[in-house]
Structure formats: C-alpha cells, structure tokens
Enzyme design. Structure first.
Site, short mmCIF file in Angstrom:
data_model
loop_
_atom_site.label_atom_id
_atom_site.label_comp_id
_atom_site.label_asym_id
_atom_site.label_seq_id
_atom_site.Cartn_x
_atom_site.Cartn_y
_atom_site.Cartn_z
N GLU A 106 1.38 -1.39 -1.44
CA GLU A 106 0.60 -2.58 -1.77
C GLU A 106 -0.90 -2.28 -1.63
OE1 GLU A 106 2.47 -5.74 0.45
OE2 GLU A 106 4.44 -5.21 -0.37
N HIS A 137 2.76 -2.89 3.94
CA HIS A 137 3.70 -2.16 3.09
C HIS A 137 2.93 -1.13 2.27
CE1 HIS A 137 6.65 -5.74 3.44
NE2 HIS A 137 6.94 -4.81 4.33
N HIS A 156 -0.41 -9.24 1.10
CA HIS A 156 0.64 -8.43 0.49
C HIS A 156 0.49 -8.52 -1.03
CE1 HIS A 156 3.43 -7.56 3.94
NE2 HIS A 156 2.69 -8.52 4.48
N GLU A 169 0.66 -13.32 -1.07
CA GLU A 169 1.18 -12.34 -2.02
C GLU A 169 0.23 -12.33 -3.21
OE1 GLU A 169 3.61 -10.29 -1.65
OE2 GLU A 169 4.93 -11.10 -0.09
#
Length: 447
Positions: free
Chosen positions: A191, A188, A323, A396
């Site tokens: 990020e 993404h 991420h 994450e």
C-alpha cells in the site's frame, strides 16, 4: 519517479537528500532477505493474483469468505475483490465460489482511469517513493524545518530497519501538554500510496505553517505524530526488486512453516483471534501470528502509543491509519456487527459516526463501521479504541476498484489523491481536543 514534492526543496536540502539517499541505499543493499537478495526479481508464481468473487453481497457472506484464508481487498454490492494464489483460487472454485481473475490489477498490467480509458503506462515501482527515498526525504524535511519537525526512531522491524515517528508542532523539539493526533501509514507492504500520504502531510504542515490559518492553528495547539512506514521490510520486499510482488504482510519467518510473514493488522492485543476475523494459517494473507503482538512492528507501534500515557492519561486523542484501497472511512468495532458493545456506548458510536461522516463528505469516501465490510479481529482500530481510548479511524485510499489499479494505481494520481485527504485530516485535528463536541455534548469531554 514522483518529483513535485522534491522539486520544492532548496538546493541545500536537495544535497542533504542526495547524500542521505546514497547512504541509505548502500545500507539497504547489504540487508539480507529471507527469500534471497533484495534485487532478485520475483517469479510469476510468487505473485498472487487478484480476483472478483461474484454472488457475495452481505457482511456475513464476506466474513465467511475471508475465513477461507484470503484477504478481501474491495467490496461491491454483489461481489468482492480478493488476493489469492492459484491454489487458493482453485480451492475456492471447488467450494462453489464464482471467481474471475482481474488482469488489470496484476502488477505490470494496464489499469483503467476514472473515465474508463486505459492508462498507456502501468504503475511501476519507480513511480512510488522507495523506503530509502522516504527516509532521505524525511531527513531532509526535518533538517529544513527543525523547529516544526522532530524525528525519532521508535523501534526496529524484524530485519532491523528503523521505524520512525515525526512529531510536528510549532515547537516540535519540546514535548508539550497538548492533544496529540497520530497518523500511521504503510502497515501493509503493497500500500505504497499511504507512504506518499505521510510525505504529503509532512510537507503540507511544514510549508503551510504561518501561511494557512487552519494549519497554523493546529500546529500551535496540537502535537501531530506521523509514522511514514510501519512495515519497512515488507515495503522493500514488495517494491525494490523492480517488480511489484503484491505482498501484504511483514517479513518475519514463521516457526515450523516455510510461509513468511504476519498480517500486522490482525496481530493487536484486543480481541486477538476472537471471532473468525483472522487466520491461524501462516500462509494466509490475514495470518494473525502465534500470539498477540508477536510481530515486532506491532510491538513498536503499541509500545510507542503506550509511551504517550503521561501522568496516567493518554495524550493521543485521535488517530487515522491509512490503507489502500476502496475509498472508505472506517471506525470500530471490527470484531462485532453490533454498533455498540462493552467499551463502546451509544454516545461514542455517535461520535465515531458523526466525525467519520464529516471526513467522508470532504473526500468522497464511503463512511461505515469496519464490521459492515466483514469481521476482523486483532485490528489496530479496535486496539486503539478498546485498549487505549483513542478515537481511531482507517482510511482506505484511492482507487475505488481493482480495475483502476488496485494497490498499484499509476504514480500520476499521487498528488491528487494525497491532497484529497487534506480537509479530512484537518477535520479530525480540529475535533481532537473534544470529540464529543461533534454530537453537541462537550460536557462529556474530560478535563
């Protein structure tokens, strides 16, 4: 600009870096962008906002909200954080959702530090490694450690930028018969901390070889693959104008629509579009594309992974896709709430959970199955496991909340938050030869 990693380079490496950076910047300046020149600043209207949605507390409620074409960025016990433009926010309010904009997560605004105080300077694009700088840094490291690193172009993005993978081992130029572990980053666009994670790992394993016993052992017995940026077009678009654009997807135009981009992490060919965990709307941040693997960046990764099937056996045994943000360790499946499903039995679920919890205990993240957040389909973890049998996790990274900077925490946290995952990465590498050993069943490992 972040400097500690570059400060470790020799004078020769620094010269290589400067030359490569100048060449890459020159090439990049000439690349066309669908929405104008790379240097053009985005207007305020083009940058979506970040909102807290209160009263959403269960996975089912979060899945319903995600189905309204917004991306869920973070989850709390009784609320979620989403990215939405003004029209989407207005529509959600008209449906009865309680939204409050979070100005601290908007690019250029103040973020809060871990103690609750404001940072005096907000995150800016120059605090993070750009795509050109990343390319130059990788080239410099490979030049400095030619026996430990081998760089190869595994494909190209929609706009023609190289997507690279770096193999690391004690003899990186030779493809050896060893368990392979893949670390992928920057799927993404916004990020950027994940690209810093890739550069940290490369530097840590190169400089630690021969000095740190655990790193040395892993470099002697594993092949480590690092993809620093799977979405270079999106990264450039989000960062290089001088203002963060809060951009998530790739930069591929959509036929019949003015909307740009596909969410690469909804575009994989396993349960693609099956279960309400992605959007068919090209304007959505979770747009899954017109078909599975329609995004060239998705195909680059899947073709690379398939190429590691040698003699009928997948050489990649384990994987982390990095991420931001939320501080989570996630594992499959995302398409179903069930712990087990066809292709994922109880022993396998137990392995995912056991190793996932071990890694989370080392970095302080929260471990859980992906669908405990909300339903997703066509994701990389589900494809890696369901199609290729690879033990695949998503990390994450920092921060935990939008008020700490969201996708754009200050550059001052980069060194701390990348090093925070060192132990977790080693835990996965050390388990990668026989993941079933983690639950006391090594006999289930194939030979």
């Amino acid at each position: 600009m972040r400097t500690p990693l570059r400060g470790r380079f020799t004078a020769t490496a620094a010269a290589v870096l400067s030359l490569a950076l100048a060449l890459t910047l020159g090439a990049q300046a000439g690349a066309a962008s669908p929405n104008g020149a790379n240097g053009a600043r985005a207007s305020a209207e083009e940058i979506p906002g970040t909102y807290e949605v209160r009263g959403v507390s269960s996975a089912a409620q979060r899945s319903v909200l995600a189905a309204h074409d917004v991306s869920i960025d973070a989850v709390d016990d009784h609320s979620v954080t989403i990215t939405a433009d003004k029209a989407q926010a207005k529509r959600l309010r008209s449906m009865g959702y309680l939204l409050e904009e979070i100005p601290g997560a908007v690019p250029g605004a103040l973020a809060r530090d871990d103690s609750g105080g404001d940072f005096s300077v907000a995150s800016t694009p120059s605090q993070y490694t750009s795509h050109a700088q990343m390319t130059a840094t990788v080239n410099s490291l490979v030049s400095q450690y030619p026996n430990l690193m081998h760089r190869q172009v595994i494909g190209r993005s929609h706009q023609g930028r190289d997507i690279i993978a770096v193999r690391m081992s004690n003899n990186a130029r030779v493809d050896q018969n060893r368990p392979e572990v893949l670390f992928s980053h920057n799927m993404h666009a916004r990020e950027h901390l994940t690209t810093e994670m890739a550069l940290y790992l490369m530097n840590e394993f190169a400089t630690g070889y021969g000095r740190d016993s655990r790193i040395t052992n892993m470099m002697n017995t594993r092949e480590i693959w690092i993809i620093p940026s799977l979405n270079p077009d999106g990264k450039v678009w989000d960062q290089d104008s001088g203002t963060f654009r809060n951009w998530r997807k790739n930069r591929q135009p959509n036929s019949g629509s003015t909307a740009i981009g596909t969410d690469i992490n909804r575009n994989f060919a396993y349960r693609w579009g099956c279960c309400g965990g992605s959007s068919s709307n090209p304007a959505s941040d979770t747009y899954r594309g017109p078909s599975a693997e329609s995004a060239p960046e998705t195909r680059v990764l899947t073709n690379f992974v398939r190429s590691r099937v040698i003699g009928g056996r997948q050489q990649i045994t384990a994987h982390i896709d990095f991420h931001t943000y939320s501080e989570l360790v996630l594992w499959p499946f995302g398409y179903t709430y069930n712990d087990t499903a066809p292709g994922l039995n109880q022993d396998q679920h137990n392995v995912f959970s056991t190793v996932g919890r071990q890694m989370a205990a080392s970095n302080g993240y929260r471990p859980q199955q992906s669908s405990d957040l909300y339903i997703t389909d066509g994701s990389i973890n589900d494809w890696m496991w369901g199609d290729q049998g690879i033990w695949s996790y998503t990390f994450e990274m920092y921060p935990r909340t939008a008020s700490q900077g969201g996708f754009y925490p200050p550059g001052s946290v980069i060194d701390r938050e990348t090093a925070r995952n060192r132990e977790a990465v080693l835990i996965l590498l050390e388990n990668a030869d026989c993941m079933y050993r983690s639950i006391g069943k090594p006999q289930l490992c194939t030979t």
